[in-house]
Design a protein around this motif. Structure first.
Motif, PDB file in Angstrom:
ATOM      1  N   LYS A  33       7.533   6.126   3.511  1.00  0.00           N
ATOM      2  CA  LYS A  33       8.295   4.896   3.264  1.00  0.00           C
ATOM      3  C   LYS A  33       7.958   3.788   4.250  1.00  0.00           C
ATOM      4  CE  LYS A  33      12.045   7.639   2.399  1.00  0.00           C
ATOM      5  NZ  LYS A  33      13.318   8.065   2.815  1.00  0.00           N
ATOM      6  N   VAL A  34       7.422   4.130   5.435  1.00  0.00           N
ATOM      7  CA  VAL A  34       7.080   3.100   6.416  1.00  0.00           C
ATOM      8  C   VAL A  34       5.583   2.816   6.482  1.00  0.00           C
ATOM      9  CG1 VAL A  34       9.147   3.564   7.789  1.00  0.00           C
ATOM     10  CG2 VAL A  34       6.973   4.649   8.420  1.00  0.00           C
ATOM     11  N   HIS A  36       2.563   0.986   4.958  1.00  0.00           N
ATOM     12  CA  HIS A  36       2.326  -0.178   4.101  1.00  0.00           C
ATOM     13  C   HIS A  36       0.843  -0.235   3.741  1.00  0.00           C
ATOM     14  CE1 HIS A  36       6.339  -1.496   5.231  1.00  0.00           C
ATOM     15  NE2 HIS A  36       6.002  -1.233   6.480  1.00  0.00           N
ATOM     16  N   TRP A  37       0.531  -1.041   2.748  1.00  0.00           N
ATOM     17  CA  TRP A  37      -0.843  -1.122   2.257  1.00  0.00           C
ATOM     18  C   TRP A  37      -1.287  -2.578   2.156  1.00  0.00           C
ATOM     19  CZ3 TRP A  37      -3.354   3.438   1.573  1.00  0.00           C
ATOM     20  CH2 TRP A  37      -2.562   4.587   1.522  1.00  0.00           C
ATOM     21  N   ARG A  38      -2.539  -2.809   2.530  1.00  0.00           N
ATOM     22  CA  ARG A  38      -3.153  -4.119   2.340  1.00  0.00           C
ATOM     23  C   ARG A  38      -4.515  -3.917   1.692  1.00  0.00           C
ATOM     24  NH1 ARG A  38      -7.170  -5.642   5.697  1.00  0.00           N
ATOM     25  NH2 ARG A  38      -7.538  -4.429   7.577  1.00  0.00           N
ATOM     26  N   ALA A  61      -4.154   1.502   4.680  1.00  0.00           N
ATOM     27  CA  ALA A  61      -2.798   1.807   5.135  1.00  0.00           C
ATOM     28  C   ALA A  61      -2.583   1.300   6.553  1.00  0.00           C
ATOM     29  CB  ALA A  61      -2.562   3.308   5.080  1.00  0.00           C
ATOM     30  N   TYR A  62      -1.345   0.861   6.837  1.00  0.00           N
ATOM     31  CA  TYR A  62      -0.980   0.453   8.189  1.00  0.00           C
ATOM     32  C   TYR A  62       0.519   0.672   8.391  1.00  0.00           C
ATOM     33  CZ  TYR A  62       0.947  -3.895   6.247  1.00  0.00           C
ATOM     34  OH  TYR A  62       1.688  -4.807   5.535  1.00  0.00           O
ATOM     35  N   ASP A  64       3.960  -0.881  10.820  1.00  0.00           N
ATOM     36  CA  ASP A  64       4.435  -2.034  11.579  1.00  0.00           C
ATOM     37  C   ASP A  64       4.622  -1.662  13.049  1.00  0.00           C
ATOM     38  OD1 ASP A  64       4.597  -3.773   9.393  1.00  0.00           O
ATOM     39  OD2 ASP A  64       6.651  -3.170   8.932  1.00  0.00           O
ATOM     40  N   LYS A 150      -3.247  -8.625  -5.081  1.00  0.00           N
ATOM     41  CA  LYS A 150      -2.266  -7.692  -4.521  1.00  0.00           C
ATOM     42  C   LYS A 150      -2.442  -6.305  -5.151  1.00  0.00           C
ATOM     43  CE  LYS A 150       0.587 -10.972  -2.665  1.00  0.00           C
ATOM     44  NZ  LYS A 150      -0.103 -11.571  -1.580  1.00  0.00           N
TER      45      LYS A 150
END
Length: 166
Positions: A33-34, A36-38, A61-62, A64, A150
């Protein structure tokens, strides 16, 4: 889609006989859940279009910086600190057996967050030297569908990159 040889996967999802070391705890995968993807590389060049018109891209994936801080708090309590000796460099110190051990890394300005991004990225990179989020570097490259630049549906994390629930 490229795959990864399971023999090359870091020692994630540890099962410990006793209390795991600080570094073993820091290396644990994060809750999906934590993560994130760019978008990384795209097919824009091969299509001869603008980047936001690309139809496929590599999902990167990254996590925060706040999630990195939480991991350091959860594992180290008050026994960690951070310093920025100069612009773009971050040092993270962790007190282990009454000794402060320091690891540092740096980053340049980002197009997205400018100066704030320098410090956030340097912090996350220094944390990787402690193992925090390092498992993300071992994820396979996955091409995904894009809509207006996106990611439509991010890839699922492999089983080894998901924390075990005890």
């Amino acid at each position: 889609m490229s795959t990864i040889d399971e023999k090359c996967v870091p020692e994630g999802n540890y099962k410990f006989a006793g209390k795991p070391s600080v570094t073993e705890q820091l290396k644990q995968p994060f809750d999906p859940k934590v993560v994130h993807w760019r978008v990384g590389a795209t097919n824009a060049k091969s299509l001869g279009c603008k980047p936001w018109e690309a139809t496929k891209g590599i999902a990167l994936a990254y996590i925060d910086a706040r999630d990195v801080m939480k991991r350091l708090d959860d594992v180290c309590g008050d026994n960690w600190q951070v310093e920025y000796p100069f612009k773009g460099c971050c040092r993270i110190g962790i007190k282990i057996d009454d000794e402060w051990i320091w690891r540092s890394n740096g980053a340049g300005e980002t197009d997205v967050e400018g100066e704030k991004g320098i410090y956030s990225d340097a912090f996350k990179r220094a944390a990787v030297l402690w193992g925090v989020g390092r498992f993300l570097y071992y994820l396979p490259n996955s091409w995904v569908d894009l809509n207006n630049g996106k990611i439509n549906n991010p890839p699922a994390l492999p089983k080894w990159a998901i924390p075990k629930v005890e």
